[in-house]
Design a protein around this motif. Structure first.
Motif, PDB file in Angstrom:
ATOM      1  N   ALA A 181      31.582  55.883  34.094  1.00  7.10           N
ATOM      2  CA  ALA A 181      31.176  57.199  34.566  1.00  7.10           C
ATOM      3  C   ALA A 181      30.963  57.245  36.069  1.00  7.10           C
ATOM      4  CB  ALA A 181      29.884  57.623  33.876  1.00  7.10           C
ATOM      5  N   ALA A 182      30.681  56.128  36.683  1.00  2.00           N
ATOM      6  CA  ALA A 182      30.260  56.160  38.085  1.00  2.00           C
ATOM      7  C   ALA A 182      31.271  55.500  38.997  1.00  2.00           C
ATOM      8  CB  ALA A 182      28.924  55.453  38.231  1.00  2.00           C
ATOM      9  N   ASP A 183      31.520  56.146  40.121  1.00  2.00           N
ATOM     10  CA  ASP A 183      32.323  55.521  41.159  1.00  2.00           C
ATOM     11  C   ASP A 183      31.422  54.740  42.107  1.00  2.00           C
ATOM     12  OD1 ASP A 183      34.069  58.597  41.182  1.00  2.00           O
ATOM     13  OD2 ASP A 183      34.685  56.732  40.201  1.00  2.00           O
TER      14      ASP A 183
ATOM     15  N   CYS B  95      25.465  59.521  28.649  1.00  2.00           N
ATOM     16  CA  CYS B  95      26.270  58.573  29.415  1.00  2.00           C
ATOM     17  C   CYS B  95      26.573  57.293  28.645  1.00  2.00           C
ATOM     18  CB  CYS B  95      25.556  58.224  30.720  1.00  2.00           C
ATOM     19  SG  CYS B  95      25.435  59.611  31.868  1.00  2.00           S
TER      20      CYS B  95
ATOM     21  N   THR C 205      24.423  56.793  43.096  1.00  2.00           N
ATOM     22  CA  THR C 205      23.970  57.981  43.798  1.00  2.00           C
ATOM     23  C   THR C 205      22.537  57.793  44.243  1.00  2.00           C
ATOM     24  OG1 THR C 205      25.425  59.386  42.507  1.00  2.00           O
ATOM     25  CG2 THR C 205      23.552  60.454  43.545  1.00  2.00           C
TER      26      THR C 205
ATOM     27  N   VAL D 164      27.481  61.048  38.570  1.00  2.00           N
ATOM     28  CA  VAL D 164      28.200  62.250  38.137  1.00  2.00           C
ATOM     29  C   VAL D 164      27.375  63.517  38.330  1.00  2.00           C
ATOM     30  CG1 VAL D 164      29.338  60.841  36.377  1.00  2.00           C
ATOM     31  CG2 VAL D 164      27.472  62.372  35.688  1.00  2.00           C
TER      32      VAL D 164
ATOM     33  N   CYS E 293      25.372  56.147  35.956  1.00  2.00           N
ATOM     34  CA  CYS E 293      25.912  57.464  35.629  1.00  2.00           C
ATOM     35  C   CYS E 293      25.313  58.586  36.470  1.00  2.00           C
ATOM     36  CB  CYS E 293      25.659  57.739  34.145  1.00  2.00           C
ATOM     37  SG  CYS E 293      26.486  59.172  33.477  1.00  2.00           S
TER      38      CYS E 293
ATOM     39  N   ASN F 225      35.906  61.745  29.107  1.00  4.20           N
ATOM     40  CA  ASN F 225      35.578  61.908  30.523  1.00  4.20           C
ATOM     41  C   ASN F 225      34.136  62.362  30.637  1.00  4.20           C
ATOM     42  OD1 ASN F 225      35.258  63.886  32.945  1.00  4.20           O
ATOM     43  ND2 ASN F 225      36.984  62.572  33.512  1.00  4.20           N
ATOM     44  N   ILE F 226      33.300  61.579  31.292  1.00  9.84           N
ATOM     45  CA  ILE F 226      31.867  61.857  31.279  1.00  9.84           C
ATOM     46  C   ILE F 226      31.535  63.173  31.977  1.00  9.84           C
ATOM     47  CG2 ILE F 226      31.393  60.477  33.333  1.00  9.84           C
ATOM     48  CD1 ILE F 226      29.128  60.992  30.252  1.00  9.84           C
ATOM     49  N   ASP F 227      32.237  63.520  33.052  1.00  7.14           N
ATOM     50  CA  ASP F 227      31.990  64.810  33.711  1.00  7.14           C
ATOM     51  C   ASP F 227      32.255  65.956  32.737  1.00  7.14           C
ATOM     52  OD1 ASP F 227      32.401  62.806  35.793  1.00  7.14           O
ATOM     53  OD2 ASP F 227      32.439  64.468  37.214  1.00  7.14           O
TER      54      ASP F 227
ATOM     55  N   ARG G 245      28.405  66.359  40.851  1.00 10.11           N
ATOM     56  CA  ARG G 245      29.633  67.043  40.421  1.00 10.11           C
ATOM     57  C   ARG G 245      29.365  67.938  39.220  1.00 10.11           C
ATOM     58  NH1 ARG G 245      31.572  61.638  40.898  1.00 10.11           N
ATOM     59  NH2 ARG G 245      31.907  61.467  38.637  1.00 10.11           N
ATOM     60  N   VAL G 246      28.604  67.427  38.277  1.00  7.60           N
ATOM     61  CA  VAL G 246      28.277  68.201  37.085  1.00  7.60           C
ATOM     62  C   VAL G 246      27.488  69.446  37.455  1.00  7.60           C
ATOM     63  CG1 VAL G 246      26.812  68.158  35.018  1.00  7.60           C
ATOM     64  CG2 VAL G 246      28.426  66.291  35.449  1.00  7.60           C
TER      65      VAL G 246
END
Length: 325
Positions: free
Chosen positions: A26-28, A172, A31, A118, A115, A182-184, A121-122
């Protein structure tokens, strides 16, 4: 969306058992906690609150990933949001149970920490979705959506007047192939579905012993309206699993509409088989109602405010195997 169906909960208990996706996907990038809680003024007027997550992970990180029940009670739960306190009340979320979940299922909390990436964006996508809801249904109540950390369940709960609470550590997690991988997308479509529940008629949605028809139309309305505002339903897997079986499934449903034993239609998904077909049939009835309605804005109001399921069904134009656009 955890499927133990307290009437305030949506999408089902059994999916928690269906492991399919690593939460780490889920995470790039991690955050920062400050980014999550930067001041915002949502265009929709509907707040998405993340401060409980921020507070939890400050405690979690400071305690080396193992906060005590006492720390969780006084530093996390005690000063929590109204949404978190509501979840505690109706779903028995306690400091002791969270501490136990951290000890026995640490991967949930590690995954949720990653997670968090996200959430910005969410938040943006949900604000757009909620703006669409307010546009098509100006009567919308605007309770907040609260993202929290809980005891590993439920995934989400909602109800008229109570807003929506989403368990980050659950949504998540590897909750299964029956929701979006896709988690988003999963986050957005599940939250949109749940938010419709917060708008529905309390007399119907708080019924502790609903019929198959009542429960199906409540969930079907949330699926249909959630799709309208967010772009997709929460339960996307039904498209393939029901293809070519519409008449057979719905003929069985028509015979069961007044039953209060819901076990053939809800809360019967397993790790190997998608059940919960009441969501799908309810969605098709509501979609048929909308497509047959000459006044679409009025139809939206009638879908959300529905209080007489049989009258709604009679007016919907639905029948087993109905072909919908």
């Amino acid at each position: 969306m955890e499927f133990d169906m307290n009437r305030r909960s949506s999408i089902g208990l059994a999916l928690v058992c269906c492991l399919a996706l690593s939460a780490a996907q889920a995470a790039d990038q991690p955050t920062s906690l400050a980014v999550l809680n930067a001041p915002r003024s949502p265009a929709s007027g509907i707040e998405i609150q993340t401060e409980d997550v921020t507070r939890f992970y400050k405690i979690y990180d400071a305690a080396g990933d193992h906060p005590t029940a006492e720390q969780l009670q006084y530093d996390y739960l005690g000063p929590g949001t109204e949404g978190l306190h509501h979840l505690m009340k109706v779903r028995n979320v306690t400091a002791e149970r969270i501490a136990q979940a951290i000890a026995t299922r640490p991967e949930l909390y590690v995954g949720a920490r990653a997670c968090m990436a996200v959430l910005p964006r969410v938040r943006e996508r949900l604000d757009i979705a909620f703006g669409k809801l307010v546009a098509v249904y100006p009567e919308s109540q605007k309770p907040p959506v609260t993202i929290v950390i809980g005891r590993g369940r439920p995934l989400a709960i909602s109800g008229p007047g109570d807003g929506v609470q989403i368990g980050l550590e659950v949504i998540c997690s590897p909750i299964g192939r029956f929701l979006s991988p896709n988690i988003d997308d999963r986050f957005v479509h599940v939250t949109a579905h749940e938010y419709i529940h917060s708008q529905q008629d309390p007399g119907l949605s708080n019924n502790e012993h609903p019929t198959v028809l009542e429960r199906s139309l409540l969930e079907g309305a949330a699926e249909f309206m959630g799709e309208m505002i967010s772009g997709d339903v929460a339960y996307g897997a039904f498209r393939e699993s029901t293809k070519g079986r519409e008449n057979e499934i719905e003929a069985r449903f028509a015979a069961d509409t007044d039953k209060t034993d819901l076990s053939d239609w809800f809360d019967n998904t397993t790790a190997d088989k998608l059940g919960d077909l009441g969501y799908w049939v309810g969605y098709r009835i509501v979609k048929s109602y909308y497509q047959h309605a000459p006044d679409k804005r009025r139809a939206i109001r009638e879908i959300i405010q529905m209080h007489d399921p049989h009258a709604f069904l009679d007016k919907s134009g639905w029948h087993p195997g109905v072909v919908l656009k």
